[in-house]
Motif scaffolding. Structure first.
Motif, PDB file in Angstrom:
ATOM      1  N   ALA A   1      -5.863  -8.042  -7.565  1.00 15.44           N
ATOM      2  CA  ALA A   1      -6.559  -8.726  -6.472  1.00 15.44           C
ATOM      3  C   ALA A   1      -5.648  -8.887  -5.259  1.00 15.44           C
ATOM      4  CB  ALA A   1      -7.058 -10.088  -6.941  1.00 15.44           C
ATOM      5  N   VAL A   2      -4.378  -9.194  -5.490  1.00  9.78           N
ATOM      6  CA  VAL A   2      -3.429  -9.311  -4.380  1.00  9.78           C
ATOM      7  C   VAL A   2      -3.263  -7.966  -3.681  1.00  9.78           C
ATOM      8  CG1 VAL A   2      -1.016  -9.743  -3.772  1.00  9.78           C
ATOM      9  CG2 VAL A   2      -2.190 -11.259  -5.381  1.00  9.78           C
ATOM     10  N   GLU A   3      -3.094  -6.901  -4.449  1.00  8.60           N
ATOM     11  CA  GLU A   3      -2.882  -5.580  -3.859  1.00  8.60           C
ATOM     12  C   GLU A   3      -4.122  -5.097  -3.112  1.00  8.60           C
ATOM     13  OE1 GLU A   3      -1.556  -3.332  -7.231  1.00  8.60           O
ATOM     14  OE2 GLU A   3       0.562  -3.885  -6.899  1.00  8.60           O
ATOM     15  N   THR A   4      -5.308  -5.454  -3.592  1.00  7.47           N
ATOM     16  CA  THR A   4      -6.543  -5.122  -2.861  1.00  7.47           C
ATOM     17  C   THR A   4      -6.542  -5.791  -1.498  1.00  7.47           C
ATOM     18  OG1 THR A   4      -7.807  -4.829  -4.890  1.00  7.47           O
ATOM     19  CG2 THR A   4      -9.056  -5.305  -2.891  1.00  7.47           C
ATOM     20  N   ARG A   5      -6.121  -7.040  -1.446  1.00 13.01           N
ATOM     21  CA  ARG A   5      -6.067  -7.751  -0.166  1.00 13.01           C
ATOM     22  C   ARG A   5      -4.992  -7.188   0.746  1.00 13.01           C
ATOM     23  NH1 ARG A   5      -8.698 -10.822  -3.545  1.00 13.01           N
ATOM     24  NH2 ARG A   5     -10.042 -12.519  -2.818  1.00 13.01           N
TER      25      ARG A   5
ATOM     26  N   PRO B   1       0.802  -1.229   0.000  1.00 14.11           N
ATOM     27  CA  PRO B   1       0.000   0.000   0.000  1.00 14.11           C
ATOM     28  C   PRO B   1       0.835   1.279   0.000  1.00 14.11           C
ATOM     29  CG  PRO B   1      -0.974  -1.604   1.487  1.00 14.11           C
ATOM     30  CD  PRO B   1       0.344  -2.185   1.033  1.00 14.11           C
ATOM     31  N   ASP B   2       2.061   1.225   0.536  1.00 15.49           N
ATOM     32  CA  ASP B   2       2.914   2.420   0.546  1.00 15.49           C
ATOM     33  C   ASP B   2       3.745   2.567  -0.721  1.00 15.49           C
ATOM     34  OD1 ASP B   2       4.837   0.470   0.811  1.00 15.49           O
ATOM     35  OD2 ASP B   2       5.519   1.084   2.807  1.00 15.49           O
ATOM     36  N   GLY B   3       3.539   1.677  -1.713  1.00 12.85           N
ATOM     37  CA  GLY B   3       4.234   1.778  -2.982  1.00 12.85           C
ATOM     38  C   GLY B   3       5.481   0.934  -3.111  1.00 12.85           C
ATOM     39  N   ARG B   4       5.954   0.341  -2.024  1.00 13.37           N
ATOM     40  CA  ARG B   4       7.142  -0.508  -2.108  1.00 13.37           C
ATOM     41  C   ARG B   4       6.865  -1.742  -2.967  1.00 13.37           C
ATOM     42  NH1 ARG B   4       7.995  -3.217   2.216  1.00 13.37           N
ATOM     43  NH2 ARG B   4       5.974  -2.658   3.147  1.00 13.37           N
ATOM     44  N   MET B   5       7.868  -2.144  -3.761  1.00 15.18           N
ATOM     45  CA  MET B   5       7.716  -3.369  -4.523  1.00 15.18           C
ATOM     46  C   MET B   5       8.012  -4.558  -3.614  1.00 15.18           C
ATOM     47  SD  MET B   5       9.554  -4.723  -8.028  1.00 15.18           S
ATOM     48  CE  MET B   5       9.455  -3.125  -8.813  1.00 15.18           C
ATOM     49  N   LEU B   6       7.056  -5.467  -3.509  1.00 12.15           N
ATOM     50  CA  LEU B   6       7.203  -6.630  -2.645  1.00 12.15           C
ATOM     51  C   LEU B   6       7.714  -7.852  -3.405  1.00 12.15           C
ATOM     52  CD1 LEU B   6       3.865  -6.321  -0.637  1.00 12.15           C
ATOM     53  CD2 LEU B   6       6.152  -5.589   0.067  1.00 12.15           C
TER      54      LEU B   6
ATOM     55  N   GLU C   1      -5.419  -5.645   4.745  1.00 17.13           N
ATOM     56  CA  GLU C   1      -4.762  -6.219   5.921  1.00 17.13           C
ATOM     57  C   GLU C   1      -4.751  -5.202   7.051  1.00 17.13           C
ATOM     58  OE1 GLU C   1      -3.935 -10.073   4.893  1.00 17.13           O
ATOM     59  OE2 GLU C   1      -3.036  -9.160   6.654  1.00 17.13           O
ATOM     60  N   PRO C   2      -4.943  -5.639   8.301  1.00 22.59           N
ATOM     61  CA  PRO C   2      -4.884  -4.701   9.420  1.00 22.59           C
ATOM     62  C   PRO C   2      -3.499  -4.108   9.544  1.00 22.59           C
ATOM     63  CG  PRO C   2      -4.944  -6.962  10.199  1.00 22.59           C
ATOM     64  CD  PRO C   2      -5.221  -6.996   8.732  1.00 22.59           C
ATOM     65  N   PRO C   3      -3.389  -2.831   9.921  1.00 20.08           N
ATOM     66  CA  PRO C   3      -2.073  -2.205  10.039  1.00 20.08           C
ATOM     67  C   PRO C   3      -1.241  -2.858  11.127  1.00 20.08           C
ATOM     68  CG  PRO C   3      -3.768  -0.814  11.005  1.00 20.08           C
ATOM     69  CD  PRO C   3      -4.487  -1.922  10.313  1.00 20.08           C
ATOM     70  N   ALA C   4       0.062  -2.812  10.933  1.00 20.72           N
ATOM     71  CA  ALA C   4       0.953  -3.365  11.948  1.00 20.72           C
ATOM     72  C   ALA C   4       0.866  -2.539  13.218  1.00 20.72           C
ATOM     73  CB  ALA C   4       2.395  -3.350  11.422  1.00 20.72           C
ATOM     74  N   PRO C   5       1.018  -3.165  14.390  1.00 26.43           N
ATOM     75  CA  PRO C   5       0.933  -2.426  15.645  1.00 26.43           C
ATOM     76  C   PRO C   5       2.046  -1.403  15.756  1.00 26.43           C
ATOM     77  CG  PRO C   5       1.796  -4.634  16.013  1.00 26.43           C
ATOM     78  CD  PRO C   5       1.330  -4.577  14.588  1.00 26.43           C
ATOM     79  N   SER C   6       1.755  -0.275  16.357  1.00 29.80           N
ATOM     80  CA  SER C   6       2.756   0.776  16.516  1.00 29.80           C
ATOM     81  C   SER C   6       3.295   0.770  17.932  1.00 29.80           C
ATOM     82  CB  SER C   6       2.123   2.134  16.206  1.00 29.80           C
ATOM     83  OG  SER C   6       1.011   2.366  17.049  1.00 29.80           O
ATOM     84  N   GLY C   7       4.367   1.523  18.163  1.00 27.72           N
ATOM     85  CA  GLY C   7       4.942   1.614  19.484  1.00 27.72           C
ATOM     86  C   GLY C   7       5.727   0.363  19.840  1.00 27.72           C
ATOM     87  N   ASP C   8       5.906   0.152  21.158  1.00 30.23           N
ATOM     88  CA  ASP C   8       6.694  -0.969  21.636  1.00 30.23           C
ATOM     89  C   ASP C   8       5.849  -2.204  21.887  1.00 30.23           C
ATOM     90  OD1 ASP C   8       8.588   1.368  23.610  1.00 30.23           O
ATOM     91  OD2 ASP C   8       8.984   0.589  21.602  1.00 30.23           O
ATOM     92  N   THR C   9       4.539  -2.140  21.732  1.00 28.78           N
ATOM     93  CA  THR C   9       3.670  -3.271  22.026  1.00 28.78           C
ATOM     94  C   THR C   9       3.523  -4.138  20.790  1.00 28.78           C
ATOM     95  OG1 THR C   9       2.445  -1.932  23.606  1.00 28.78           O
ATOM     96  CG2 THR C   9       1.414  -3.974  22.873  1.00 28.78           C
ATOM     97  N   ALA C  10       4.038  -5.363  20.861  1.00 24.34           N
ATOM     98  CA  ALA C  10       3.927  -6.283  19.739  1.00 24.34           C
ATOM     99  C   ALA C  10       2.631  -7.062  19.847  1.00 24.34           C
ATOM    100  CB  ALA C  10       5.123  -7.232  19.737  1.00 24.34           C
ATOM    101  N   ALA C  11       1.982  -7.310  18.721  1.00 29.93           N
ATOM    102  CA  ALA C  11       0.699  -8.010  18.718  1.00 29.93           C
ATOM    103  C   ALA C  11       0.894  -9.491  18.457  1.00 29.93           C
ATOM    104  CB  ALA C  11      -0.221  -7.424  17.651  1.00 29.93           C
ATOM    105  N   VAL C  12      -0.012 -10.272  19.038  1.00 30.28           N
ATOM    106  CA  VAL C  12      -0.120 -11.681  18.692  1.00 30.28           C
ATOM    107  C   VAL C  12      -0.958 -11.769  17.423  1.00 30.28           C
ATOM    108  CG1 VAL C  12      -0.985 -13.938  19.410  1.00 30.28           C
ATOM    109  CG2 VAL C  12      -0.029 -12.374  21.114  1.00 30.28           C
TER     110      VAL C  12
END
Length: 410
Positions: free
Chosen positions: A208-212, A177-182, A216-227
C-alpha cells in the motif's frame, strides 16, 4: 494471550542455540553455527555483528545524523505513511504490536502502537532516533531486511542482543518507484504473540505504501523548483524540497493563490484574508514582500498570482473529484483545509473541499470510501450509516462502522 507449546519449545531451542554459540563466537573460539534450529542467514549475521556489537547491550544507540523529526519531515515515506496512519494504529492497537518505519540507514523515523507496547519498546530505544542497522544493534529483522533487501522475521533468541529475546519482529523493505530502498516497515511484539499471518500484514502494508509512492507527482525537472503546499489537515509548505519558514497569514496567502490561479487584486486578497476588519494596505504588502523573498520572486506584482509551479494537495483533491476519482481524493484528504485559519477566503474553500469530499463518499457504492472518510469525521453519523448499508453482513469491518456510529449518536 498465552503462547502455545510449539512457540515455547521453539523459544527454548533458540535460547539453547544462543547460549551454545554466541559466547564461544564472541571469545573467538567457536565456528559459525552448524545446521539446525538456527538459519544460516542468522548465524552469519551473528558472526558479523559480534565484531562491533555487545550482545549484552541494553538498547539501540541514538543517531548522530541530526534531529530525527527533520529527517522524517523530508522522508518520501512520510506522506504515504500518514495516509495509512489510521490503519497502522488500528492494527498495532488491536494486535498488540508496535509499528516502526526506518530510513535506508536503519534509523527509526516514526512509530505507533499502544501505550504499554511503546513503553516497552522505548526501553530498548525501539523509537524515533534509534539505530537498528547490523553494526549498531546486531541481528534483528530490520537489519536483515536492510542487508538482504527481502522481508525478514526474527524470533526471540535469534536476536543477537539478549535484551531482545522477548520479542518477535516482522519487517519488509519499502522501495521507491525506481527500485531504491527507502527504508523498512517493521511490526514487533512479544514472542508469545507470534502469528503466521503477521508477515502477510506487513507485506500488504508495504504494498500500500509503494502504491502511494507511485501515485506521487514527479519531482520538477530543470532549474525551476516547485512550491509544495500541504493544507488538508496540516499547515506545511516547502520550496525546492526545503521547508518554508512562513507565519500562518503567509501560509493563508500562499494557499489562496494556489487555489485561485488567476490571482487577486489587492482589495480582493485583503477581503479574502481579513473580511471586514480594518487592515492597512501596508500590512498586506509586508506579508507579500516576505513571501516574494522566500520564493525568490514567485508572485506577480500587480495582480497577485503565483509565477512558480505549485503542487497543492487541495487543488489536487478538487481535480480528483472532477474526474470522478473518489479514492484519490480520499488519499489526499487528511482533514479540513488549514484547520486553524479564520480567514474568510480559507473558510469558504474549507467548506467547499469538505462538502465535496463528503458528497462524493455518500454517492460512492464502495464501503472503503465511507470507512476512510469516517476515520476523519468521527461524528458524522450519516457517513457511518452509509458504510453499514454498503458492507456485507459477514464483513468484519461492520463492527468498526457500528462503533463509530454509536459514538457519533451519543
Amino acid at each position: 494471550m498465552l503462547a502455545d507449546d510449539d512457540l515455547r519449545r521453539r523459544r527454548a531451542v533458540l535460547e539453547g542455540e544462543w547460549s551454545r554459540w554466541v559466547p564461544a563466537m564472541r571469545a573467538g573460539s567457536g565456528p559459525l553455527p552448524d545446521a539446525g534450529a538456527l538459519s544460516t542467514e542468522v548465524g552469519e549475521s551473528w558472526a558479523r555483528s559480534l565484531v562491533c556489537v555487545d550482545p549484552g547491550t541494553g538498547s539501540a544507540p541514538a543517531t548522530r545524523d541530526g534531529p530525527v523529526h527533520e529527517r522524517w519531515a523530508r522522508s518520501p515515506l512520510r506522506r504515504p505513511l500518514e495516509d495509512l496512519s489510521d490503519a497502522l494504529r488500528g492494527i498495532a492497537d488491536d494486535a498488540g504490536f508496535v509499528t516502526a518505519v526506518t530510513d535506508a540507514s536503519g534509523t527509526i523515523l516514526w512509530t505507533c502502537g499502544g501505550r504499554a507496547m511503546r513503553r516497552r519498546a522505548e526501553r530498548v530505544n525501539f523509537a524515533p532516533g534509534g539505530r537498528w542497522d547490523e553494526s549498531a544493534m546486531g541481528t534483528n529483522a530490520l537489519s536483515l531486511a536492510l542487508r538482504t533487501g527481502r522481508p525478514s522475521t526474527v524470533f526471540s533468541a535469534e536476536h543477537l542482543v539478549s535484551a531482545l529475546h522477548g520479542w518477535v519482529c516482522y519487517c519488509a523493505p519499502v522501495r521507491a518507484p525506481d527500485g531504491r530502498m527507502l527504508g523498512v516497515l517493521d511490526m514487533s511484539t512479544t514472542w508469545d504473540r507470534s502469528h503466521p499471518l503477521a508477515m502477510s500484514t506487513v507485506r500488504s502494508l508495504v504494498s500500500a505504501v509503494e502504491t502511494r509512492l507511485r501515485a506521487e507527482p514527479p519531482a520538477p525537472s530543470g532549474d525551476t523548483a516547485a512550491v509544495r503546499l500541504t493544507g488538508l489537515g496540516a499547515e506545511e509548505a516547502s520550496y525546492g524540497g526545503r521547508p518554508l519558514p512562513l507565519r500562518p497569514r503567509q501560509l493563508e496567502i500562499l494557499t489562496l493563490l494556489a487555489l485561485e490561479p488567476d490571482g487577486f487584486t489587492s482589495e480582493g486578497l485583503r477581503d479574502a484574508l481579513y473580511g471586514g476588519r480594518l487592515v492597512s494596505v501596508s500590512t498586506l504588502k509586508a506579508e507579500i514582500s516576505h513571501l516574494r523573498r522566500v520564493l525568490g520572486g514567485g508572485i506577480a506584482p500587480r495582480r497577485y498570482a503565483l509565477t512558480v509551479p505549485v503542487a497543492c494537495d487541495a487543488v489536487a483533491l478538487l481535480r480528483a473529484l472532477e474526474r470522478g476519482d473518489t479514492a484519490d481524493a480520499l488519499r489526499l484528504y487528511r482533514g479540513p483545509l488549514l484547520p486553524r485559519s479564520e480567514a474568510p477566503g480559507i473558510v469558504a474553500w474549507r467548506t467547499r473541499t469538505t462538502v465535496a469530499v463528503r458528497q462524493a463518499v455518500l454517492a460512492s457504492a464502495r464501503p472503503e470510501h465511507a470507512l476512510s472518510y469516517g476515520a476523519r469525521a468521527p461524528y458524522d453519523a450519516e457517513v457511518h450509516e452509509h458504510a453499514l448499508r454498503l458492507l456485507d453482513p459477514a464483513d468484519a469491518r461492520r463492527a468498526l462502522a457500528a462503533g463509530r456510529l454509536s459514538s457519533a449518536l451519543d
